[in-house]
Structures are given as structure tokens and as C-alpha cells.
Design a protein around this motif. Structure first.
Motif, PDB file in Angstrom:
ATOM      1  N   PRO A 278       1.315  12.620  18.869  1.00 22.98           N
ATOM      2  CA  PRO A 278       0.697  11.854  17.794  1.00 22.98           C
ATOM      3  C   PRO A 278       1.077  10.373  17.871  1.00 22.98           C
ATOM      4  CG  PRO A 278       1.827  13.809  16.935  1.00 22.98           C
ATOM      5  CD  PRO A 278       2.242  13.657  18.352  1.00 22.98           C
ATOM      6  N   SER A 279       0.147   9.521  17.489  1.00 19.97           N
ATOM      7  CA  SER A 279       0.413   8.090  17.351  1.00 19.97           C
ATOM      8  C   SER A 279       0.592   7.763  15.873  1.00 19.97           C
ATOM      9  CB  SER A 279      -0.721   7.277  17.966  1.00 19.97           C
ATOM     10  OG  SER A 279      -0.763   7.448  19.376  1.00 19.97           O
ATOM     11  N   MET A 280       1.199   6.616  15.591  1.00 21.07           N
ATOM     12  CA  MET A 280       1.513   6.245  14.216  1.00 21.07           C
ATOM     13  C   MET A 280       0.901   4.878  13.888  1.00 21.07           C
ATOM     14  SD  MET A 280       5.234   6.106  12.312  1.00 21.07           S
ATOM     15  CE  MET A 280       5.996   5.019  13.541  1.00 21.07           C
ATOM     16  N   PHE A 281       0.351   4.761  12.674  1.00 18.36           N
ATOM     17  CA  PHE A 281      -0.383   3.569  12.268  1.00 18.36           C
ATOM     18  C   PHE A 281       0.188   3.052  10.951  1.00 18.36           C
ATOM     19  CE2 PHE A 281      -2.770   6.316  14.948  1.00 18.36           C
ATOM     20  CZ  PHE A 281      -3.383   5.468  15.857  1.00 18.36           C
ATOM     21  N   GLU A 282       0.391   1.732  10.882  1.00 15.88           N
ATOM     22  CA  GLU A 282       1.074   1.151   9.727  1.00 15.88           C
ATOM     23  C   GLU A 282       0.704  -0.309   9.573  1.00 15.88           C
ATOM     24  OE1 GLU A 282       5.312   0.491  10.403  1.00 15.88           O
ATOM     25  OE2 GLU A 282       4.996   0.912  12.545  1.00 15.88           O
ATOM     26  N   PRO A 283       0.780  -0.846   8.349  1.00 20.73           N
ATOM     27  CA  PRO A 283       0.670  -2.294   8.187  1.00 20.73           C
ATOM     28  C   PRO A 283       1.950  -2.953   8.691  1.00 20.73           C
ATOM     29  CG  PRO A 283       1.174  -1.264   6.090  1.00 20.73           C
ATOM     30  CD  PRO A 283       0.944  -0.146   7.071  1.00 20.73           C
ATOM     31  N   VAL A 284       1.849  -4.240   9.030  1.00 17.34           N
ATOM     32  CA  VAL A 284       3.000  -4.962   9.545  1.00 17.34           C
ATOM     33  C   VAL A 284       4.018  -5.262   8.445  1.00 17.34           C
ATOM     34  CG1 VAL A 284       3.716  -7.170  10.563  1.00 17.34           C
ATOM     35  CG2 VAL A 284       1.774  -5.942  11.513  1.00 17.34           C
ATOM     36  N   HIS A 285       3.541  -5.429   7.209  1.00 16.17           N
ATOM     37  CA  HIS A 285       4.421  -5.882   6.136  1.00 16.17           C
ATOM     38  C   HIS A 285       5.497  -4.865   5.790  1.00 16.17           C
ATOM     39  CE1 HIS A 285       2.644  -3.120   3.226  1.00 16.17           C
ATOM     40  NE2 HIS A 285       1.434  -3.553   3.551  1.00 16.17           N
ATOM     41  N   GLY A 286       6.503  -5.326   5.050  1.00 11.47           N
ATOM     42  CA  GLY A 286       7.577  -4.460   4.611  1.00 11.47           C
ATOM     43  C   GLY A 286       7.323  -3.875   3.238  1.00 11.47           C
ATOM     44  N   SER A 287       8.382  -3.368   2.622  1.00  9.68           N
ATOM     45  CA  SER A 287       8.233  -2.665   1.347  1.00  9.68           C
ATOM     46  C   SER A 287       8.094  -3.603   0.154  1.00  9.68           C
ATOM     47  CB  SER A 287       9.428  -1.728   1.127  1.00  9.68           C
ATOM     48  OG  SER A 287      10.648  -2.462   1.155  1.00  9.68           O
ATOM     49  N   ALA A 288       8.436  -4.884   0.314  1.00  9.03           N
ATOM     50  CA  ALA A 288       8.213  -5.929  -0.701  1.00  9.03           C
ATOM     51  C   ALA A 288       8.609  -5.490  -2.110  1.00  9.03           C
ATOM     52  CB  ALA A 288       6.747  -6.375  -0.681  1.00  9.03           C
ATOM     53  N   PRO A 289       9.888  -5.258  -2.359  1.00  9.00           N
ATOM     54  CA  PRO A 289      10.316  -4.791  -3.694  1.00  9.00           C
ATOM     55  C   PRO A 289       9.887  -5.706  -4.827  1.00  9.00           C
ATOM     56  CG  PRO A 289      12.112  -4.605  -2.106  1.00  9.00           C
ATOM     57  CD  PRO A 289      11.017  -5.366  -1.417  1.00  9.00           C
TER      58      PRO A 289
END
Length: 385
Positions: A278-289
């Protein structure tokens, strides 16, 4: 582990890890859009949501369960929101989840498209036609486990970490970058620093040049990382495909995201190009509390990452429709505050769905098949071969 064959009653099973912070706000937005486009194009998405991340760590002292990788291996892809918590060290969140997933499933390409979006405010290149891709090595290089600390707590305390570069790793990444460039504008820029890093980066340069020589139709340029970073800020239109090591690619793609307006708009794909895993896909940004609970997180990066997932799974037309809808909505002025607009996360998501549906259908989308139904469907989705 025996290879598995999908049964016909399910199109794709997706592991969903919303993670931390605004990941729990942008991932539902992405799912809403992906459910809409999958319904239009006639394929099914089944979401297996995992409550892994910093909250899980605070209860169990680990970012995900012991059998997490086995659970992921049963599905077709991973959609990730963000990880990170002010109370937990970044090394714990990174090495406890993201790096094990990337390395267990040999996701050696980190693909980060950088594209200017009409209507998105940019502090550097307003109106510029920016369209390039950072191809980052994702499983070796500077992000190495080889190292340690000595003489802790004394005046002689020291830390050391060994970068690992292999001919195999550099070569396969460069081949991928060259194949990608041959489908684009034919230009590859290699990020280096061989004047200072006389062993690892000279080796990098040698392998990149050897592989590029097998693609004589391409134009190869090698640039030192400091000059390259400056050029991304001052003349980003010149780039087509940038190939870079793990650390350099991480830094360059972050700079490039800011150039086109916000880290909130940039997606990322962690690819096993051969599709063995499987490949994984995500936005570049962090969790931004600081943004959590305010309803203004930009879901563009997460939605675009979902589009990349669709393309990887073989649904190119649906993937292009999602990106076209994102582009049209932002160009029309519906933007979250990070891009200079006033739209909320839900406003923006609804506008993207409306653009996909061309205003002809209700914006209310039937609930996606989530954890409970997935639990019934996915065990039947695979058969040992």
C-alpha cells in the motif's frame, strides 16, 4: 505474508488515519469529496478509520498498535491527516508512525506536486505559472537510525547520526524522476551539496548522472541546495522535476509550498511505485494545534492528496476532476483564511462538491461506509492465493 486477491464486491479499502489536530478536520473533508467523485465515476471506497496518533500514544505509550502494519497491509492505500502534539516529541510521533509505515511498505518515492492556483494569494510570485514536482527519497538518506548519544549529562555530551545512501536507493528514485520528467517538460534538477558533503553527495551526483545518461532526451541540471532554495523563491517557473534526498526534498517542498500560497494547499504521496505494498497519501502540513476547533483549516492539501490516491489506484479521470474542482473553487474566490479568504473548512468542502456536481444535485452526500461496515466487508475482500 501470502499475496491477496481482491474480491469483486469491494472496489477499494482505505486505511484512514486522521491523526492529530486539524488532521481530524481536513480528513473528513477529503472523504466527503472522494465519496462524491467515486459515486460519480462508479467505484466504491470503504474507509477503515483508525484512532491512532498522539491520543493513542498518551494511553498506550505508542503511536499505533503492535499489529498496525499488518492491518494496513490488508488494505489498498492509506489516507493520513497529520501527526504531532505539543506534549509529545516530534521524534516520537515521526518514528512511531510515519517512518515505520514508509519503510515497511517500501514507499521510497515521496511525490510532492507544487502548482500555483489562480486566486490563491502568494507572497512571492503572484500570478506566476508554477508547476513542478519534488521527487524526494523517502526511506534512506539523512533520516537514518544509525547513530546515538555519548557522555550524556556531561560537558562532553555528543550526538552523531549516520546518513545512509545506497546505489540501489538513489538509482531507483532517479529512474522514477526521469520517467516522470519524460511525461512532463523533460527537465530534471538534482539537489546536491557535494562541495561540503564530499562522500554522500558526491556519490549522489555520480548515481544521478549515471541514470540520467540512460535518458538522453532529458535535460539534467545539478544545483547546490542553498542556491536551489533561493531559486525556488525567486524563479520557481523554471523548474519541472526536482529530485532530492530525504532531508533536502523535505526542506525544498516546504519552501515551495509557501511560494504557491500556503502549506495548506500542498499534497504528498508516499509511493511504492511497483504497487507491491500500500501507498500512503497525506497533506504536507502538520497538526497545527493553534487552528484546531476554529473551523478554518484548509482542506485543499488533504483533498488533493486524496486525488493523488485515486490516480494511483487507477482512477485518473476522477482524480483530475477533483483537482479541476479545487482549482475552480479557489479561482472563484472561495478560500480559507490562510489564502486570504473567509471560507470555513466546511464552506470550502461544500463548494468543491458543488463544483464536482455542477450544481445539479444536493450537497448532502450519503454517509460513506466507515468502520463498522468495513469490518464486515474487508475481511471478505481478500482471499489467499
Amino acid at each position: 505474508m501470502a499475496r491477496k486477491t481482491p474480491q469483486a464486491d469491494v472496489t477499494h479499502c482505505i486505511t484512514v488515519i486522521p491523526g492529530d489536530g486539524i488532521g481530524r478536520e481536513v480528513v473528513p473533508a477529503a472523504i466527503t469529496v472522494l465519496d462524491a467523485v467515486s459515486a460519480q465515476y462508479g467505484f466504491g471506497l470503504f474507509w477503515d478509520e483508525k484512532n491512532w496518533g498522539s491520543g493513542f500514544y498518551k494511553r498506550y505509550r505508542r503511536m499505533m498498535p503492535i499489529d498496525a502494519l499488518d492491518q494496513i497491509a490488508r488494505t489498498d492505500a492509506v489516507l493520513l491527516g497529520a501527526v504531532g502534539d505539543p506534549d509529545i516529541s516530534d521524534s516520537e510521533t515521526l518514528w512511531g508512525m510515519l517512518i515505520p509505515i514508509r519503510r515497511q511498505f517500501d514507499q521510497y518515492v515521496n511525490l510532492r506536486p507544487i502548482r500555483s492556483l489562480p486566486g490563491a494569494r502568494s507572497p512571492w510570485s503572484s500570478g506566476a505559472d508554477i508547476d513542478f514536482v519534488v521527487v524526494r527519497e523517502n526511506v534512506e538518506g539523512e533520516y537514518s537510525e544509525v547513530g546515538g548519544r555519548s557522555y550524556r549529562g556531561t560537558d562532553h555530551e555528543s550526538a552523531y547520526q549516520q546518513a545512509i545512501f545506497t546505489r540501489h536507493g538513489i538509482g531507483r528514485l532517479t529512474h522514477y524522476a526521469c520517467r516522470l520528467a519524460s511525461q512532463r517538460r523533460g527537465r530534471v534538477t538534482s539537489a546536491t551539496k557535494s562541495d561540503g558533503l564530499i562522500h554522500t553527495m558526491t556519490f549522489w551526483d555520480e548515481i544521478v548522472q549515471e541514470v540520467a545518461a540512460q535518458h538522453p532526451e532529458l535535460q539534467l541540471n545539478s544545483a547546490h541546495i542553498d542556491a536551489l532554495a533561493a531559486s525556488i523563491l525567486t524563479d520557481p517557473e523554471q523548474f519541472d522535476v526536482i529530485v532530492a534526498s530525504n532531508l533536502f526534498g523535505d526542506i525544498l517542498s516546504g519552501i515551495a509550498a509557501a511560494v504557491v500560497g500556503s502549506v495548506g494547499v500542498s499534497p504528498s504521496a508516499n509511493l511504492n511505485p511497483e504497487r507491491r505494498y500500500p501507498s500512503m497519501f497525506e497533506p504536507v502540513h502538520g497538526s497545527a494545534p493553534d487552528l484546531v476547533g476554529r473551523g478554518i483549516a484548509n482542506p485543499t492539501g488533504a483533498i488533493w492528496a486524496g486525488s493523488m490516491m485515486l490516480e494511483h489506484l487507477g482512477h485518473r479521470q476522477a482524480a483530475e476532476a477533483v483537482v479541476d474542482a479545487l482549482t475552480a473553487v479557489i479561482a472563484a474566490g472561495t478560500c480559507t483564511p490562510d489564502l486570504g479568504g473567509t471560507a470555513t473548512t466546511s464552506d470550502f468542502t461544500a463548494a468543491v462538491v458543488a463544483e464536482l456536481q455542477d450544481g445539479r444535485q444536493s450537497l448532502i452526500i450519503a454517509p460513506s461506509k466507515r468502520a463498522a461496515e468495513f469490518g464486515r466487508v474487508c475481511p471478505r475482500r481478500f482471499a489467499d492465493t
